[in-house]
Design an enzyme around this catalytic site. Structure first.
Site, PDB file in Angstrom:
ATOM      1  N   SER A  92       0.833  -1.230  -0.021  1.00  0.00           N
ATOM      2  CA  SER A  92       0.104  -0.057  -0.142  1.00  0.00           C
ATOM      3  C   SER A  92       0.813   0.964  -0.009  1.00  0.00           C
ATOM      4  CB  SER A  92      -1.016  -0.152   1.296  1.00  0.00           C
ATOM      5  OG  SER A  92      -2.049   0.787   0.934  1.00  0.00           O
ATOM      6  N   ASP A 129      -8.773  -5.884  -5.223  1.00  0.00           N
ATOM      7  CA  ASP A 129      -8.283  -4.548  -4.711  1.00  0.00           C
ATOM      8  C   ASP A 129      -9.103  -3.338  -5.533  1.00  0.00           C
ATOM      9  OD1 ASP A 129      -7.094  -2.054  -3.747  1.00  0.00           O
ATOM     10  OD2 ASP A 129      -5.337  -3.400  -3.322  1.00  0.00           O
ATOM     11  N   HIS A 178      -8.269  -4.743  -0.797  1.00  0.00           N
ATOM     12  CA  HIS A 178      -6.750  -4.137  -0.719  1.00  0.00           C
ATOM     13  C   HIS A 178      -6.121  -4.844   0.554  1.00  0.00           C
ATOM     14  CE1 HIS A 178      -3.517  -1.379  -0.629  1.00  0.00           C
ATOM     15  NE2 HIS A 178      -3.901  -0.996   0.551  1.00  0.00           N
TER      16      HIS A 178
END
Lengths: 399, 399
Positions: A168, A348, A378
């Site tokens: 991320s 995601d 995600h």
């Protein structure tokens, strides 16, 4: 890089990792702090000194070739895995002795991002006037964090990282490391990340920052009762615009998960004996999914500072590996000699797989994107990262 | 159904449709009002009287078999198409003489949903004590709106609708019409809708309601300077928690569009000469996408009341065609004799196509889902509805 003024010290007090009595400075999973000098931020503003909190696992080889820089996500912290204490980390099972990132072989370093609230200097840290920086904290970019972490590399004696890895926002940080200091990165592993925050990611982020600033307890950003008491001290938990921060977290959390998962876990069920259908002049009962989001909000508010959330969110909005480098494709294409391993989560919907595919298509070694397959969305980069273990052990961590 | 107390009258004052001087009560696209008596809401609470604002186009046949009920979405209103004034409607081009819903053949009726702010009774309407209902307005369900629109059908002399049609929440309303009053619906066209709001839809909605209630100007819901001045009067525009309502709108708007569209339209461009990278203690400049969301927020705040947004959002959260009917599949399966036409937007990530597919699989005539193909996302039901025209003219509007 004023490394002459840099000092490594034990963190003054981070209660959740305390209690181990005398701990050696190089023990696994112990929070310590690099005190470093003046820092001028990329887009303006200077701090007279910055503390970088970090933890390490394993031992640096004599030739300093086994160091892995592991970078956390938006509200992550330095505690990636267990160490001398048994408190689990956020990538426990992925990092440790005999794990995918094997701390018997690698020296793993996890720094806190500047602007944060878990020991690294951020808006809740004391300015020279004794008050918290608050609204005076400079606008921060991902590149600022790289430049500060470079000082940590210097202090630790790491000329080049074996690998820089993160998920991320940690993936954005890893990519910026490669682009900013390509000579100091041998391998780069961005997971569930993007080369530049997209319009939609900026849009979701804007709402979150606005919800925090709408909260009457935001007080223009200067809401601290007292600044952090010393190096490595956590700040701002549960202070200030906690309702706004809670809304921001709920918003973010939906984007971290998936419709399919929510539907399977919660459906339309009411929470226990609450009644979601009722007069709004009373307290309306909640659906289970609302209670779940309330819980996620409360949890974050208890461990994160709202100003840090703002600073780091705006840093992530600014993320663009191509800025000042002729665009994303040119910036990625220039990174000859760095081995990239690019991964995405198939479900995601915040960092769409197409963004990882585009990234992989433009780095010189053109890797196939490796997929974490999960309905979770995600957050699969946290819940299911071990799906990447076999591929990582074949490539990045083969030596 | 106290139809003996129901009266149809010209709306007292809706400025944006005014200026046509003397307008016949049955002219196309003229706002008028059904004043109806006491109404007990499904989950509790009673109002002594409810106004239902509506517009019509075309003429009801002698056998009253050509009436189409057209139901608006969350922040929609009664002005679907041009009428005697040239002000465009939100489905202009789809509804009108010679259009897909041909007002030379059909009598189209578009009522405002109870709880709204465009002439239908809502929280901004006057209670008997002269103050706006505000926080006292009853919790409202989609079924409440059906029961009130049933009174409108009675007053207009429509025993059964040729078709009930709507998009997004309008599709939920159409489906509830079919399930609540199956004998009064011959054909049903839900577009980009779901049979029951899902956990994720509830989650997105929760955040929006919380942002409104976080705004210090919410004042517990009782923020009106004055209630609506008379029947058909719009209320609450620009009053109360406008910042919170703006955040709710931004949030909703992202879910109405798509990542692909945002990326193509805005990318990471800054707005004009604004500088998104800068000190947060100053006014940070905006990215284009932020400016776009600001604009969407300001537009809604100028035409919608925050309490109405809360009431109708919570009504949509409550939407479950299967509630009290043995579940969704049983409720849909029981609707023998109604011809369903189910449509979805292929890029919709709020009302996922899978939800339309599930709906179509359980209604008795098992239609194939018709697709609007566009990168726009959910709002395709507004921007590209004419993609359904050919299929609708072959089936629903063939006679």
């Amino acid at each position: 890089m004023s490394s002459d003024v840099d000092t490594i010290m034990q963190a003054a007090g981070v209660p959740k990792r305390a209690g181990a009595g005398e701990r050696p400075l190089d023990a696994d999973g112990v929070l310590r702090v690099l005190r470093t000098g003046e820092f001028a931020f990329e887009t303006g503003g200077t701090l007279p000194g910055v503390d970088i909190a970090y933890e390490t696992w394993g031992t640096l080889d004599a030739d300093a070739a086994n160091a892995v820089l592991l970078l956390h996500a938006l509200t992550g912290d330095t505690h990636v895995a267990r160490g001398i204490s048994d408190e689990p980390g956020w990538w426990d099972g992925f990092v440790g002795p005999g794990r995918t990132i094997d701390t018997d072989k690698y020296f793993v370093v996890a720094p806190g991002m500047v602007g944060g609230c878990n020991g690294t200097t951020g808006p809740g840290s004391a300015a020279p006037d004794g008050r918290a920086w608050g609204s005076r904290f400079p606008f921060t970019t991902i590149r600022d964090s790289v430049r500060l972490e470079e000082r940590l590399a210097d202090a630790l004696g790491v000329d080049a990282w074996h690998t820089v890895i993160g998920g991320s926002m940690g993936g954005a940080r890893a990519l910026e490391w490669a682009a900013t200091l390509p000579g100091r990165v041998r391998r780069c592993v961005p997971i569930a990340a993007t080369a530049a925050s997209t319009a939609e990611q900026i849009a979701f982020a804007q709402i979150q920052t606005q919800a925090i600033r709408l909260d009457p307890d935001f007080a223009g950003g200067d809401y601290y009762r007292a600044p952090a008491a010393g190096p490595g001290e956590a700040t701002g938990f549960g202070e200030g615009p906690v309702a706004g921060l809670g809304i921001a977290r709920r918003m973010a959390h939906i984007t971290y998960r998936s419709d399919v998962e929510f539907d399977a876990r919660f459906g339309r069920e009411p929470q226990c004996d609450e009644q979601p259908l009722g007069s709004p002049s009373l307290d309306r009962g909640r659906y289970q999914v609302e209670s779940y989001l309330d819980y996620q909000a409360a949890k974050l508010v208890g461990r994160f500072d709202a100003n840090s959330y703002l600073v780091i969110t705006e840093a992530l909005m600014s993320h663009d590996v191509g800025r000042g480098r002729g665009g994303v494709e040119a910036a990625l294409g220039a990174l000859e000699g760095i081995e990239f391993f690019v991964a995405a989560v198939d479900s995601d919907r915040l960092y769409w797989p197409a963004q990882a595919e585009a990234m992989a298509a433009h780095v010189p070694n053109r890797p196939n994107v490796e997929y974490i397959r999960t309905p979770v969305g995600h957050d699969g980069f946290l819940t299911d990262v071990e799906q990447l273990s076999a591929a990582l052990k074949r490539t990045i961590f083969a030596d």
